[in-house]
Motif scaffolding. Structure first.
Motif, PDB file in Angstrom:
ATOM      1  N   UNK A  76       6.361   0.945  -6.938  1.00  0.00           N
ATOM      2  CA  UNK A  76       5.453   0.730  -7.749  1.00  0.00           C
ATOM      3  C   UNK A  76       4.214  -0.147  -7.059  1.00  0.00           C
ATOM      4  N   UNK A  77       2.953   0.390  -7.358  1.00  0.00           N
ATOM      5  CA  UNK A  77       1.930  -0.706  -6.789  1.00  0.00           C
ATOM      6  C   UNK A  77       2.093  -1.982  -7.062  1.00  0.00           C
ATOM      7  N   UNK A  78       2.528  -2.096  -8.305  1.00  0.00           N
ATOM      8  CA  UNK A  78       2.502  -3.813  -8.961  1.00  0.00           C
ATOM      9  C   UNK A  78       3.501  -4.366  -8.096  1.00  0.00           C
ATOM     10  N   UNK A  79       4.517  -4.005  -7.674  1.00  0.00           N
ATOM     11  CA  UNK A  79       5.533  -4.675  -7.106  1.00  0.00           C
ATOM     12  C   UNK A  79       5.092  -4.749  -5.724  1.00  0.00           C
ATOM     13  N   UNK A  80       4.702  -3.630  -4.972  1.00  0.00           N
ATOM     14  CA  UNK A  80       4.210  -3.755  -3.628  1.00  0.00           C
ATOM     15  C   UNK A  80       3.144  -4.916  -3.489  1.00  0.00           C
ATOM     16  N   UNK A  81       2.365  -4.938  -4.380  1.00  0.00           N
ATOM     17  CA  UNK A  81       1.145  -6.002  -4.182  1.00  0.00           C
ATOM     18  C   UNK A  81       1.967  -7.472  -4.226  1.00  0.00           C
ATOM     19  N   UNK A  82       2.818  -7.511  -5.144  1.00  0.00           N
ATOM     20  CA  UNK A  82       3.776  -8.961  -5.142  1.00  0.00           C
ATOM     21  C   UNK A  82       4.456  -9.213  -3.770  1.00  0.00           C
TER      22      UNK A  82
END
Length: 218
Positions: free
Chosen positions: A203-209
């Motif tokens: 998911x993009x949110x976790x990939x960013x983190x």
């Protein structure tokens, strides 16, 4: 409205849990870095935010919160109508299942996985040799937990049901580190757990983190 401030460290599992939640909800925030190796979390300015001296702490106007799971619950509730619905607030039964699996993560998954990650990542930074006995003992414990997950995920796409939720999100930081160790087989050898992991971690949110989760250069 003042910008939310999150006091923590990008490599910290608990900070990452909150950051992922904030990104899922599309909430703008400022990450105020706390230098753990300099002991900033044990100094009076931070202790005023969390008297237990642990990161993260969140500031939202005059509200100060600590304990990452309490923070994600607050963020998910306050911003329930924006971003992705992580708590299923319009369906009582689905919301109840989210709460069940949040408890499972906190009381079954985390106690087994955190000592493994600690031995592989934190102990070497402290100049210690990883304790294989601790690793082996907790791999056995985690394996039993993940056997239950495997059975659960053979009937539902995610832990609380056929929808992604805060219950899944809370597993991400420790799972990310586990997969960088020889204990990765605990996830990779269970097909339904592996498929679930690949789904939630993409998911993009976790990939960013995850881009900032460089623990000790690993």
């Amino acid at each position: 409205m003042a910008l939310i401030k999150l006091h923590g460290a990008p490599m910290s599992t608990c900070t990452c849990r909150v950051m992922t939640c904030l990104h899922e909800k599309g909430v703008e925030f400022e990450l105020v870095r706390v230098e753990l190796f300099a002991g900033e979390h044990k100094q009076p300015p931070f202790l005023a935010k969390n008297p237990f001296g642990q990161i993260p702490a969140l500031e939202d106007d005059d509200l100060i919160l600590f304990e990452s799971r309490a923070i994600t619950a607050y963020v998910s509730e306050k911003f329930k109508d924006s971003g992705y619905d992580l708590i299923r607030h319009q369906n009582l039964k689905e919301a109840a299942m989210v709460k069940v699996w949040l408890e499972v993560e906190a009381h079954q998954y985390q106690p087994a996985i955190s000592p493994i990650v600690y031995q592989y990542f934190v102990a070497p930074i402290q100049g210690k040799t990883p304790d294989q006995t601790i690793i082996d003992t907790n791999m056995e414990k985690l394996g039993k937990v993940l056997d239950i997950y495997e059975a659960r995920l053979s009937t539902t796409k995610y832990l609380a049901g056929d929808f992604y939720s805060l219950a899944d999100l809370h597993h991400l930081p420790y799972g990310y580190y586990l997969l960088k160790t020889p204990a990765a087989s605990l996830i990779n050898d269970r097909p339904h757990v592996k498929a679930w992991w690949e789904d939630i971690s993409s998911r993009p949110a976790f990939k960013t983190v995850a881009e900032g989760m460089n623990f000790g250069g690993k």
